[in-house]
Design an enzyme around this catalytic site. Sequence first.
Site, PDB file in Angstrom:
ATOM      1  CG  ASP A  24      -1.992   0.977   1.104  1.00 14.12           C
ATOM      2  OD1 ASP A  24      -2.309   1.303   0.099  1.00 14.12           O
ATOM      3  OD2 ASP A  24      -2.713   1.417   2.143  1.00 14.12           O
ATOM      4  CG  HIS A  41      -0.007   2.134  -9.265  1.00 13.15           C
ATOM      5  ND1 HIS A  41      -0.242   1.805  -7.968  1.00 13.15           N
ATOM      6  CD2 HIS A  41      -1.104   2.800  -9.665  1.00 13.15           C
ATOM      7  CE1 HIS A  41      -1.358   2.128  -7.393  1.00 13.15           C
ATOM      8  NE2 HIS A  41      -1.950   2.619  -8.489  1.00 13.15           N
ATOM      9  CB  SER A  69      -8.706  -5.454  -4.010  1.00 15.45           C
ATOM     10  OG  SER A  69      -9.167  -4.449  -3.956  1.00 15.45           O
ATOM     11  CB  THR A  70     -13.147  -7.772  -5.593  1.00 13.38           C
ATOM     12  OG1 THR A  70     -12.286  -8.977  -5.365  1.00 13.38           O
ATOM     13  CG2 THR A  70     -14.325  -7.955  -6.497  1.00 13.38           C
ATOM     14  CG  ASN A  72      -7.714  -2.335  -5.999  1.00 12.91           C
ATOM     15  OD1 ASN A  72      -6.670  -3.104  -5.970  1.00 12.91           O
ATOM     16  ND2 ASN A  72      -7.839  -1.287  -5.148  1.00 12.91           N
ATOM     17  NE  ARG A  75      -7.334   1.882  -6.016  1.00 10.30           N
ATOM     18  CZ  ARG A  75      -6.227   2.112  -5.492  1.00 10.30           C
ATOM     19  NH1 ARG A  75      -5.283   2.293  -6.209  1.00 10.30           N
ATOM     20  NH2 ARG A  75      -6.054   1.790  -4.216  1.00 10.30           N
ATOM     21  NE  ARG A 198      -8.029   0.398   5.218  1.00  4.32           N
ATOM     22  CZ  ARG A 198      -7.740   1.732   5.274  1.00  4.32           C
ATOM     23  NH1 ARG A 198      -8.060   2.521   6.433  1.00  4.32           N
ATOM     24  NH2 ARG A 198      -6.940   2.245   4.548  1.00  4.32           N
TER      25      ARG A 198
HETATM   26  C1  FPP Z   1      -1.819   0.084  -3.344  1.00  5.27           C
HETATM   27  O1  FPP Z   1      -1.245   1.428  -3.408  1.00  5.27           O
HETATM   28  C2  FPP Z   1      -1.139  -0.480  -4.671  1.00  5.27           C
HETATM   29  C3  FPP Z   1      -2.116  -1.119  -5.422  1.00  5.27           C
HETATM   30  C4  FPP Z   1      -3.705  -1.448  -5.345  1.00  5.27           C
HETATM   31  C5  FPP Z   1      -1.511  -2.032  -6.801  1.00  5.27           C
HETATM   32  C6  FPP Z   1      -0.091  -2.762  -6.323  1.00  5.27           C
HETATM   33  C7  FPP Z   1       0.464  -3.007  -7.511  1.00  5.27           C
HETATM   34  C8  FPP Z   1       1.790  -2.786  -7.733  1.00  5.27           C
HETATM   35  C9  FPP Z   1       2.607  -2.715  -6.947  1.00  5.27           C
HETATM   36  C10 FPP Z   1       1.933  -2.885  -9.251  1.00  5.27           C
HETATM   37  C11 FPP Z   1       2.069  -4.200  -9.786  1.00  5.27           C
HETATM   38  C12 FPP Z   1       2.471  -5.474  -9.360  1.00  5.27           C
HETATM   39  C13 FPP Z   1       3.075  -6.593  -9.753  1.00  5.27           C
HETATM   40  C14 FPP Z   1       2.998  -7.891  -8.798  1.00  5.27           C
HETATM   41  C15 FPP Z   1       3.641  -6.839 -10.760  1.00  5.27           C
HETATM   42  P1  FPP Z   1      -2.470   2.661  -3.429  1.00  5.27           P
HETATM   43  O2  FPP Z   1      -2.667   3.031  -4.841  1.00  5.27           O
HETATM   44  O3  FPP Z   1      -3.746   1.914  -2.926  1.00  5.27           O
HETATM   45  O4  FPP Z   1      -1.658   3.823  -2.820  1.00  5.27           O
HETATM   46  P2  FPP Z   1      -2.423   4.711  -1.719  1.00  5.27           P
HETATM   47  O5  FPP Z   1      -2.921   4.175  -0.564  1.00  5.27           O
HETATM   48  O6  FPP Z   1      -1.242   5.679  -1.448  1.00  5.27           O
HETATM   49  O7  FPP Z   1      -3.580   5.579  -2.711  1.00  5.27           O
END
Ligand code: FPP
Length: 251
Positions: A24, A41, A69-70, A72, A75, A198
Amino acid sequence: MAETELLNKIDQAKIPNHIAIIMDGNGRWAKKLGHIRIFGHRQGVRTVKNVVETAAELGVKYLTLYAFSTENWSRPQAEVNALMELLVDSIRKETPSLMENSIKLEAIGDLENLPGNCNKTLKETINTTRNNNRMTLVLALNYSARWDLTRAMRNLATEACSGNIEPENITEKDIRKNLSTAAYPDPDLLIRTSGEYRISNFLLWEIAYSEIHITPVLWPDFETDDFYNAIIDYQKRERRFGKTSEQLIHS
Ligand code: FPP
């Protein structure tokens, strides 16, 4: 503390067999630097690569990453598209490295409802890496624990209706067998970055006795030393599984 010093503090005999991670903080990391979320990302993928390699070097056998996640899907569409593209690109690009390191890729989640190219690339890499045996990397994609539990309950209800199982005979083992994580041991350690306390619908059944390590570090900043610290923290815990300390000493 320097990385090598931290590594020396890790007890090689007590490496967690299965580590699960809620990655996260990509969005906040990007925002802090004045960039759009996808920039975070992209940086997050570098952390994924480093964590996967470090885990394999340490002898971790299963590493499960919560990649999408489901929930996501809600977004902004542009972010969802960019994330899917990043996933496809990363999986394709990293397949040779998975082969070199003998890492098997697997996935849990509603994979059939991922975009076609994502599902296809995933299946190709899963197939290519299927005989690797150093570590299993499990990507949770279009996954949520409630989705998985609902699916398991539905399967069991179907079995009961067809007379294959008596409802009063359903055990925890039967539920576990119907989860998408059936082939993996429960996580010993759950790590969450970015300081949120969480679980976010991740592995609700499987983390019943997992140790939880929450760090304020945002995922793109999560370096090898942070990973080592999580393992050192885990190794300080006494895992009682509902027993008393005295019982553990005498067992
Ligand atoms: C959470 O950060 C991250 C995600 C929902 C996506 C995770 C994906 C990657 C790290 C890239 C691809 C992964 C692989 C396995 C190749 P957030 O966007 O929720 O951050 P925030 O809470 O600061 O908004």
